[in-house]
Scaffold this motif. Structure first.
Motif, PDB file in Angstrom:
ATOM      1  N   GLU A  91      52.574  23.667  35.358  1.00 59.36           N
ATOM      2  CA  GLU A  91      53.460  24.358  34.615  1.00 59.36           C
ATOM      3  C   GLU A  91      53.312  25.750  34.865  1.00 59.36           C
ATOM      4  OE1 GLU A  91      53.653  25.195  29.368  1.00 59.36           O
ATOM      5  OE2 GLU A  91      52.669  23.405  30.581  1.00 59.36           O
ATOM      6  N   ARG A  92      54.492  26.118  35.041  1.00 60.53           N
ATOM      7  CA  ARG A  92      54.639  28.441  34.809  1.00 60.53           C
ATOM      8  C   ARG A  92      54.329  28.686  33.534  1.00 60.53           C
ATOM      9  NH1 ARG A  92      56.980  30.347  39.430  1.00 60.53           N
ATOM     10  NH2 ARG A  92      57.910  28.399  40.157  1.00 60.53           N
ATOM     11  N   GLN A  93      52.971  29.699  33.903  1.00 61.46           N
ATOM     12  CA  GLN A  93      52.590  30.673  33.129  1.00 61.46           C
ATOM     13  C   GLN A  93      53.035  31.790  33.100  1.00 61.46           C
ATOM     14  OE1 GLN A  93      48.951  29.766  31.435  1.00 61.46           O
ATOM     15  NE2 GLN A  93      49.922  27.448  32.428  1.00 61.46           N
ATOM     16  N   SER A  94      53.267  32.352  31.965  1.00 63.29           N
ATOM     17  CA  SER A  94      53.518  33.743  31.593  1.00 63.29           C
ATOM     18  C   SER A  94      52.621  34.680  31.118  1.00 63.29           C
ATOM     19  CB  SER A  94      54.947  34.207  31.113  1.00 63.29           C
ATOM     20  OG  SER A  94      54.883  33.539  29.565  1.00 63.29           O
ATOM     21  N   MET A  95      53.133  36.188  31.608  1.00 64.55           N
ATOM     22  CA  MET A  95      51.925  37.436  30.579  1.00 64.55           C
ATOM     23  C   MET A  95      52.332  38.475  30.385  1.00 64.55           C
ATOM     24  SD  MET A  95      48.841  38.001  32.698  1.00 64.55           S
ATOM     25  CE  MET A  95      49.026  39.906  33.052  1.00 64.55           C
ATOM     26  N   LYS A  96      52.814  38.438  29.954  1.00 60.21           N
ATOM     27  CA  LYS A  96      52.649  40.349  28.653  1.00 60.21           C
ATOM     28  C   LYS A  96      52.552  41.346  28.999  1.00 60.21           C
ATOM     29  CE  LYS A  96      56.664  41.965  26.073  1.00 60.21           C
ATOM     30  NZ  LYS A  96      57.205  42.305  27.543  1.00 60.21           N
ATOM     31  N   VAL A  97      53.034  42.218  29.657  1.00 57.04           N
ATOM     32  CA  VAL A  97      52.095  44.080  29.732  1.00 57.04           C
ATOM     33  C   VAL A  97      53.333  45.020  29.709  1.00 57.04           C
ATOM     34  CG1 VAL A  97      50.298  42.990  31.851  1.00 57.04           C
ATOM     35  CG2 VAL A  97      53.300  43.866  32.677  1.00 57.04           C
ATOM     36  N   ASP A  98      53.394  45.964  29.721  1.00 56.45           N
ATOM     37  CA  ASP A  98      54.605  46.980  29.341  1.00 56.45           C
ATOM     38  C   ASP A  98      54.525  47.797  30.676  1.00 56.45           C
ATOM     39  OD1 ASP A  98      53.765  47.311  26.532  1.00 56.45           O
ATOM     40  OD2 ASP A  98      51.822  47.880  26.855  1.00 56.45           O
ATOM     41  N   LEU A 123      49.097  52.041  26.454  1.00 50.87           N
ATOM     42  CA  LEU A 123      50.050  51.249  27.989  1.00 50.87           C
ATOM     43  C   LEU A 123      49.248  50.521  29.036  1.00 50.87           C
ATOM     44  CD1 LEU A 123      52.967  53.476  29.084  1.00 50.87           C
ATOM     45  CD2 LEU A 123      53.138  51.692  26.986  1.00 50.87           C
ATOM     46  N   GLN A 124      49.840  48.956  28.567  1.00 47.75           N
ATOM     47  CA  GLN A 124      49.321  48.241  30.041  1.00 47.75           C
ATOM     48  C   GLN A 124      49.915  48.003  31.028  1.00 47.75           C
ATOM     49  OE1 GLN A 124      46.473  45.773  28.648  1.00 47.75           O
ATOM     50  NE2 GLN A 124      46.516  47.594  27.094  1.00 47.75           N
ATOM     51  N   ILE A 125      49.720  48.155  31.640  1.00 45.24           N
ATOM     52  CA  ILE A 125      50.148  48.486  33.127  1.00 45.24           C
ATOM     53  C   ILE A 125      49.314  48.357  34.862  1.00 45.24           C
ATOM     54  CG2 ILE A 125      51.107  50.320  34.929  1.00 45.24           C
ATOM     55  CD1 ILE A 125      51.282  52.668  32.401  1.00 45.24           C
ATOM     56  N   ILE A 126      50.324  47.054  35.043  1.00 42.01           N
ATOM     57  CA  ILE A 126      49.403  46.503  36.548  1.00 42.01           C
ATOM     58  C   ILE A 126      50.518  46.657  37.824  1.00 42.01           C
ATOM     59  CG2 ILE A 126      51.134  44.327  35.696  1.00 42.01           C
ATOM     60  CD1 ILE A 126      47.634  42.985  35.667  1.00 42.01           C
ATOM     61  N   CYS A 127      49.795  46.598  38.896  1.00 42.60           N
ATOM     62  CA  CYS A 127      50.581  46.502  39.514  1.00 42.60           C
ATOM     63  C   CYS A 127      49.999  46.150  40.740  1.00 42.60           C
ATOM     64  CB  CYS A 127      49.729  47.913  40.944  1.00 42.60           C
ATOM     65  SG  CYS A 127      50.330  48.034  42.634  1.00 42.60           S
ATOM     66  N   TYR A 128      50.867  45.341  41.605  1.00 39.56           N
ATOM     67  CA  TYR A 128      50.612  43.876  42.441  1.00 39.56           C
ATOM     68  C   TYR A 128      50.891  44.365  44.027  1.00 39.56           C
ATOM     69  CZ  TYR A 128      49.641  40.499  38.299  1.00 39.56           C
ATOM     70  OH  TYR A 128      49.189  40.672  37.768  1.00 39.56           O
ATOM     71  N   GLU A 129      50.323  44.221  44.953  1.00 37.85           N
ATOM     72  CA  GLU A 129      50.858  44.386  45.742  1.00 37.85           C
ATOM     73  C   GLU A 129      50.260  43.154  47.002  1.00 37.85           C
ATOM     74  OE1 GLU A 129      51.434  47.068  48.487  1.00 37.85           O
ATOM     75  OE2 GLU A 129      50.709  45.807  50.237  1.00 37.85           O
ATOM     76  N   ARG A 130      51.562  43.530  47.854  1.00 41.89           N
ATOM     77  CA  ARG A 130      51.659  41.792  48.732  1.00 41.89           C
ATOM     78  C   ARG A 130      50.307  42.396  49.804  1.00 41.89           C
ATOM     79  NH1 ARG A 130      52.563  40.916  53.340  1.00 41.89           N
ATOM     80  NH2 ARG A 130      52.014  43.366  54.197  1.00 41.89           N
ATOM     81  N   SER A 131      49.485  43.113  50.863  1.00 38.50           N
ATOM     82  CA  SER A 131      48.729  42.783  51.309  1.00 38.50           C
ATOM     83  C   SER A 131      47.702  42.735  50.651  1.00 38.50           C
ATOM     84  CB  SER A 131      49.343  44.351  52.559  1.00 38.50           C
ATOM     85  OG  SER A 131      48.640  45.568  51.579  1.00 38.50           O
ATOM     86  N   ASP A 132      47.084  42.152  51.662  1.00 35.51           N
ATOM     87  CA  ASP A 132      45.487  41.483  51.307  1.00 35.51           C
ATOM     88  C   ASP A 132      44.549  42.131  50.653  1.00 35.51           C
ATOM     89  OD1 ASP A 132      46.255  38.876  52.152  1.00 35.51           O
ATOM     90  OD2 ASP A 132      45.162  39.055  54.226  1.00 35.51           O
ATOM     91  N   ASP A 133      44.850  43.649  50.925  1.00 35.01           N
ATOM     92  CA  ASP A 133      43.668  44.870  50.746  1.00 35.01           C
ATOM     93  C   ASP A 133      44.664  45.882  50.426  1.00 35.01           C
ATOM     94  OD1 ASP A 133      42.094  45.697  49.728  1.00 35.01           O
ATOM     95  OD2 ASP A 133      40.287  45.056  50.971  1.00 35.01           O
ATOM     96  N   ILE A 134      44.085  47.082  49.424  1.00 33.40           N
ATOM     97  CA  ILE A 134      45.034  48.065  49.703  1.00 33.40           C
ATOM     98  C   ILE A 134      44.861  49.135  50.640  1.00 33.40           C
ATOM     99  CG2 ILE A 134      44.804  50.464  48.113  1.00 33.40           C
ATOM    100  CD1 ILE A 134      46.264  48.023  47.015  1.00 33.40           C
TER     101      ILE A 134
END
Lengths: 268, 343, 616
Positions: C5-12, C52-63
């Motif tokens: 099941e596709r889940q969802s999550m809420k941030v700002d 404010l709930q802030i989240i950042c997603y980066e594609r590569s395996d590490d920053i």
């Protein structure tokens, strides 16, 4: 068995695929530009962590990760593992690396375990990697166990199966690609993991979101740990000197290569 | 004068394990270097046969712990027996063999004696009057030489480095020690040994040749097809015909564990390098391993090394292998199997 | 199979991609989410009572696994971190000396025009001049628009790690690498968040063991800092198109090496070299000297270079062998390597900067100045401007609508120096579409007149520019010989570019295993290029029949990691284990497909893995 807790002692190491150059300043060995190298959770400790997560899912207990490393690097590694399984971090800030003495590390790890609020050791398993990708000694966990008075210990573990009465079965790797099958009457016990059989869990943003709320404060509170050991002296650290003179064989047929390989295999 | 103690359990048949012979060989070397006294401590159900067949006359005294509880490989009882021997022997250097059983035991025992321990030691030398030992760090990539002032110093030697003594045995006078077998020692019971499922034995530590399969076996071949089933057949046939041991790279093992089921017989026990083993074999043949760990760490202790790889410039074979065959491993290994079959 | 099941999550606020722009955004906003006493300043709607709930997603395996050759004035970065001390960040140093150098061709193998050849001969007559050194001419004056004095030389990887560490240390935002974002989510015309890439799939994206559908992250605002080849930004472009008259046709692939210099080198830390003229007139280069005897050295292969067989790796090897650098680098050791695509359309290629529920920052928002070759500080500043706009809107409890974002963020950008300078630079590259010399003249005119005088022309797409090898090499290599070389390359799996260069008289590169090595071995240096299992292939050939009828296959030649290789049926193979996510395949294809924007037959999606070095 219900509410069985697992404490995973997990170190961090430079990404094993990076180029590693040793350096020695005085009697202190280290890696060149160690703080520049991307770090990862020690691969064996990673297996221990994923096995532990499955176990506490089964028992309803709690999962703790105890780690010692440079704070900045611990923070970096947490970004890559904290989405995988839910855990509580207990950390100490120290320049732990492959040349740190395992005894010093064990003493500090045991201290961190003792600091876990309300942890009942008699209902707890201590996990970790059986060796590390840095020191590769396979000696730390035994000493953590000894300090905490846990004398049922297993190393090179690939499997644990819990029974309803709290006893459990363990498979430890032994020579010849075989496993030693033991049964232990119950916690506490120390299990140093080989690889187990579980794949790496996927990244779950929800787990990450929840974990990070406690991980960042834990990192902020991480106290410096003293790993100095004046009785241990590294006289030198070096890369392997031997470089082979590789003969390149090309432009001969597969048949000829096959024959050459056969001759080589048969030669004494 | 230094006192060196070699400690080891015996095999279930009462003989001295091969690794213990190597430890004894190492201890004799060290005894000569330090002009030290050498003693031995052995535990198990019945250890007399081992003590009578040490293959050397260099051991001046012995200690033993006997009893059924000490037969099996179990930390609590092994540590108790080893501790009793070490306390009685009062040696400042304790040499232990490279076996899963002793490596599991010595760090804890060293800690009980307020001592220190180092494992996987490959060399001893004396520098400025001090004993310096060598061991590999970072998965056999960095060699370190170290010394310690604290004693007792427990040193577990790396297997395959030292030679067991082959001379006449002189039986040392041996003191029997008793160890209280309380409940804490027997919370764990040993149920037996499990061998891997499957028809084919793929890990053979005693094999002369280590055959390393890299991830290239399951990748798209030049014609754009993945030929995993064919790869599996070729590899299994070669193992059967050559009686070699199978090693693999991490990436190939991971593929199997994540359900790709590319080579059905491949398990994590086959992995060399990274989280796998660093086995000792006389010869190693790596195939389809471009840039992977066998060339770097997994075969640090393989003497003669050959590689089959399509890339003549494979920088990870250069300087690490003796011969690099620039060829398609599918074709070559099929031919090798054919030739082996004919013989 | 599990977790179906596709889940969802809420941030700002969800950010896509972590580069200098997002780092600027997060640095700024994380300072202003709470008051000094810890009480909430900017309230969360997703989690009432929290900031404010802030989240950042980066594609590569590490920053820090990003690539850039960075010399920057760092004005904006220093404003964010007034206490910035370069010595805290490995590989960072103040710019101490700058040189602009024209490199001659010592082999006579490059594709120089007759005019340029004459120029070179004249220059060689002036060998006695103090500016002439080792087959190169050091320009006595560096135009002010190219100067970076008071700036910093740094490593993108190390800088990103440093910035991420400060941002995370604030405890106010979350940053997750190894998390490719798959889709922009819309409700009517409002962006409501993003969907992560599915995990536990086969190469085609079909569920396999351990399948976990990518979670939907719902957010009031999505911040797009996914760079010039970011898939979410492109999805928006395909949905909304580019603003009228805007087009993104100018690209370049920048490839760099990080080299540990030999002890005998004369290169001094803090020196910046900008070069042109070699290995081909169209290929510009740079060399920045970091502390501790480390250099970043690289080249740019632009989309307007007509050669259809233009593998950057071989050109880069040739570049570091130029006599001007050779002796100072010889005996060095390759520590790291990487490549990236650069969007070079500048202001002319600017996409929509904001919409309902989304805003775009950084290089993907055309912040890079194409005249001054400066992008990091500009990207950082766009992030800071957006953060300031978000703070205003959140404080006033205003929603992140297009109108509100235009009034704040876009308006602030329009008034910024980035905008002013980008306007000046608008036509600076046009001249190159009419040849190298005219390009240089155009750039000089634009720069010196601050954009008032230009050599103007309409840029063309790669597929309109590229010639067939037979046409490009006409008069130098015969059609028959090219056919032979193509066959040789295909049957032996060799790079055609190498064979053609050899044919043209380029000296062979002798591998030493330290600095000079095969392209595939470079993928293993500085942390092996890799891709985790359980993800679909992120490079997709959209219409296989177009590949089958394509006799050019520039995608193969241009691939920075040799991840795209010839396929038996004419459709190239893709190996994600070798992909370094430079995105060059996204603009190197001669088969356009139907789209609101310039789109070709290769879909470059977000994938996991890639480079594993934090030194680039």
């Amino acid at each position: 068995m219900t509410n069985l807790n697992v404490v995973v002692c997990a170190g961090i190491v430079p990404d094993p695929l990076q180029t590693l150059d040793p350096v020695q300043t005085g009697e202190k060995p280290g890696l060149r530009n160690e703080m520049m190298l991307p770090h990862v959770l020690d691969p064996w400790a990673g297996h221990a962590l994923y096995e532990a997560a499955e176990l506490v899912k089964e028992t309803g207990g709690k999962l703790y990760v105890v780690s010692i490393g440079p704070k900045a690097k611990l923070q970096q590694v947490m970004m890559t593992i904290a989405q995988k399984v839910p855990f509580q971090l207990i950390a100490a800030d120290a320049a732990a690396g492959g040349f740190s003495d395992s005894k010093q590390i064990a003493v500090q790890l045991a201290e961190l375990v003792k600091q876990i609020d309300g942890l009942d050791l008699s209902n707890t398993l201590l996990f970790g990697g059986w060796e590390s990708a840095s020191r590769g000694a396979g000696t730390t966990l035994q000493m953590v166990g000894e300090i905490l008075g846990v004398t049922d210990q297993f190393q090179g573990v690939d499997k644990i199966s819990l029974n309803d009465d709290g006893s459990f079965k363990v498979l430890e790797r032994i020579e010849g690609g075989k496993h030693l099958h033991s049964s232990c009457s119950g916690a506490p016990a120390v299990l140093g993991w080989a690889t187990g059989y579980l794949p790496e869990p996927p990244n779950n943003p929800q787990i990450g979101m929840t974990n990070m709320r406690t991980i960042m404060p834990a990192l902020q509170q991480a106290k410096p740990a003293d790993l100095e050991n004046p009785e241990l002296t590294f006289t030198a650290v070096e890369l392997p000197k031997q470089k082979r003179d590789t003969k390149i064989v090309k432009d001969i047929s597969a048949d000829e290569i096959a024959q050459e390989i056969i001759d080589w295999i048969k030669s004494k | 004068m230094s006192k060196i103690l070699v400690v080891t359990p015996v095999e279930s048949d009462g003989t001295l394990p091969q690794a213990a012979g190597e430890a004894l060989g190492a201890a004799i070397t060290l005894k000569e270097m330090l002009e030290a006294e050498l003693c031995i401590g052995i535990w198990g159900q019945d250890v007399d046969m081992a003590i009578e067949n040490l293959g050397t006359d260099a051991v001046s005294s012995g200690f033993k712990v006997e009893g059924e509880a000490f037969t099996v490989s179990r930390y609590a009882s092994d540590a108790a027996a080893c501790e009793a021997i070490c306390r009685q022997a009062k040696a400042d250097i304790v040499i232990t063999p490279d076996s899963v059983r002793t490596n599991r035991t010595i760090a804890g025992v060293a800690f009980r004696l307020n001592g220190v321990s180092d494992t996987h030691i490959t060399e001893f030398k004396i520098e400025n009057g001090d004993l310096v030992v060598s061991r590999w760090h970072y998965r056999q990539r960095i060699l370190a030489h170290l010394k310690r002032s604290q004693r007792p110093w427990f040193i577990s030697i790396e297997s395959g480095v030292f030679i067991p003594p082959q001379g006449d045995s002189k039986v040392p006078s041996t003191e029997a020690l008793s160890v209280d077998v309380n409940d804490a020692l027997t919370r764990t019971t040993v149920k037996g040994i499990e061998t891997p499922a499957g028809d084919e034995q793929t890990i053979r530590p005693d094999a002369e040749l280590l055959f390393v399969a890299g991830a290239g076996w399951t990748k798209k071949q030049p014609d754009g097809e993945v030929k995993a089933a064919q790869a599996a057949d070729i590899i299994l046939e070669f193992l059967k015909e050559s009686k070699s041991s199978l090693g693999s790279t991490k990436s190939l093992v991971d593929l199997s564990s994540e359900g790709a089921a590319v080579l059905p017989f491949m398990t994590q026990l086959n992995q060399v390098g990274q989280t796998g083993s660093t086995p000792r074999h006389d010869k190693g043949l790596a195939t389809c391993c471009h840039g992977e760990e066998p060339h770097v760490v997994g075969w640090r202790f393989v003497n003669e090394r050959r590689v089959i790889n399509l890339d003549p410039n494979c920088g990870w074979a250069h300087g690490k292998a003796d011969v690099l065959y620039v060829a398609d491993a599918f074709t070559v290994m099929q031919k090798v199997n054919e030739l082996l079959g004919n013989q | 199979m599990s977790n179906n099941e596709r889940q969802s999550m809420k941030v700002d606020i969800v950010c896509v991609g972590f580069g200098p722009a997002t780092a600027g955004f997060l640095s700024e906003i994380s300072k202003n989410l709470t008051y000094d006493d810890g009480s909430v300043k900017l309230s969360s709607r997703a989690m009432p009572g929290m900031p404010l709930q802030i989240i950042c997603y980066e594609r590569s395996d590490d920053i820090g696994f990003g690539v850039s050759g960075v010399v920057s004035k760092a004005h904006s970065i220093r404003q964010s971190y007034p206490d910035l001390n370069g010595s805290e960040i490995p590989l960072t140093i103040d710019v101490k000396k700058e040189k602009l150098v024209y490199l001659l061709d010592p082999h006579g193998a490059s594709s120089r025009s007759a005019g340029l050849k004459i120029t070179d001969k004249i220059l060689k007559l002036g060998k006695w001049l103090p500016w002439y050194k080792k087959e190169a001419l050091e320009l006595p004056v560096i135009p002010s628009f190219l100067q970076k004095h008071d700036g910093l030389i740094f490593s993108m990887g190390q800088f990103s790690q440093w910035a991420a560490s400060r941002i995370l240390g604030s405890g106010m935002v979350q940053l997750w690498p190894g998390m490719p974002v798959d889709k922009a989510l819309f409700f009517e015309n409002k962006m409501i968040g993003v969907q992560m890439v599915d995990q536990g799939t086969d190469k085609k994206g079909e569920p396999a063991d351990g399948y976990m559908p990518g979670m939907q992250i719902e957010a009031d605002l999505t911040v797009l800092g996914d760079g010039p080849v970011g898939n979410i930004s492109r999805q928006l472009d395909e949905k909304f198109g580019l603003p009228d008259d805007h087009q993104q046709k100018d690209w370049a692939v920048g490839m760099k090496m990080v080299i540990e210099l030999p002890a005998h080198t004369n290169l001094k830390a803090g020196t910046v070299f900008h070069t042109f003229g070699y290995p081909e007139p169209e290929i510009f280069g740079f060399l920045y000297v970091h502390p501790e005897n480390i250099v970043s050295v690289g080249i740019f292969v632009p989309s307007w270079y007509e050669n259809p067989v233009r593998t950057a790796y071989r050109y880069l090897q040739q570049y570091i062998k130029h006599p001007y650098f050779r002796d100072d680098i010889k005996g060095g050791k390759l520590k790291s390597w990487g490549a990236k695509s650069i969007q070079e359309s500048g202001k002319r290629g600017e996409p929509h900067l904001a919409g309902n529920g989304w805003a775009r920052i950084g290089e993907g928002s055309a912040s890079t100045n194409i005249l001054t070759n400066s992008g990091v500080d500009e990207a950082w500043e766009t992030g800071v401007l957006l953060a300031q706009a978000v703070e205003k809107l959140a404080a006033a409890n205003q929603p992140f609508t297009q109108e509100n974002l235009e009034k704040t963020y876009v308006n602030m950008r329009r008034k910024s120096h980035i905008e002013e300078e980008a306007e000046q630079a608008r036509h600076s590259r046009d001249g190159f579409h009419r040849g190298f010399i005219r390009g240089l003249i155009g750039m000089g005119l634009t720069g010196l007149s601050k954009g008032k005088l230009n050599v103007k022309t309409e840029p063309k797409s790669t597929h309109q520019i590229l010639k067939q090898p037979e046409d490009y090499f006409k008069g130098r290599i015969s059609k028959e010989r090219i056919a032979e070389l193509k066959q040789q390359a295909f049957s032996k799996g060799l790079a055609l570019n190498d064979l053609l260069m050899q044919e043209l008289g380029w000296p062979e590169i002798e591998y030493d295993g330290q600095l000079f090595m095969s392209h595939q071995d470079a993928l293993l240096v500085g942390g092996k290029v890799q891709a985790p299992n359980g993800y679909r292939d992120h490079v997709v050939f959209l219409h296989p029949h177009l590949c089958k009828e394509c006799d050019n296959k520039i995608c193969i030649e241009m691939c920075s990691g040799q991840a795209i290789t010839p396929g038996e049926d004419g459709v190239p193979n893709f190996d994600n284990d070798r992909c370094i996510h430079c995105g060059a395949c996204m603009w190197n294809c001669v088969k356009p497909v139907e789209s609101k924007v310039d789109k070709i037959n290769i879909d470059f999606q977000a994938g996991a893995g890639g480079l594993h070095s934090a030194e680039n």
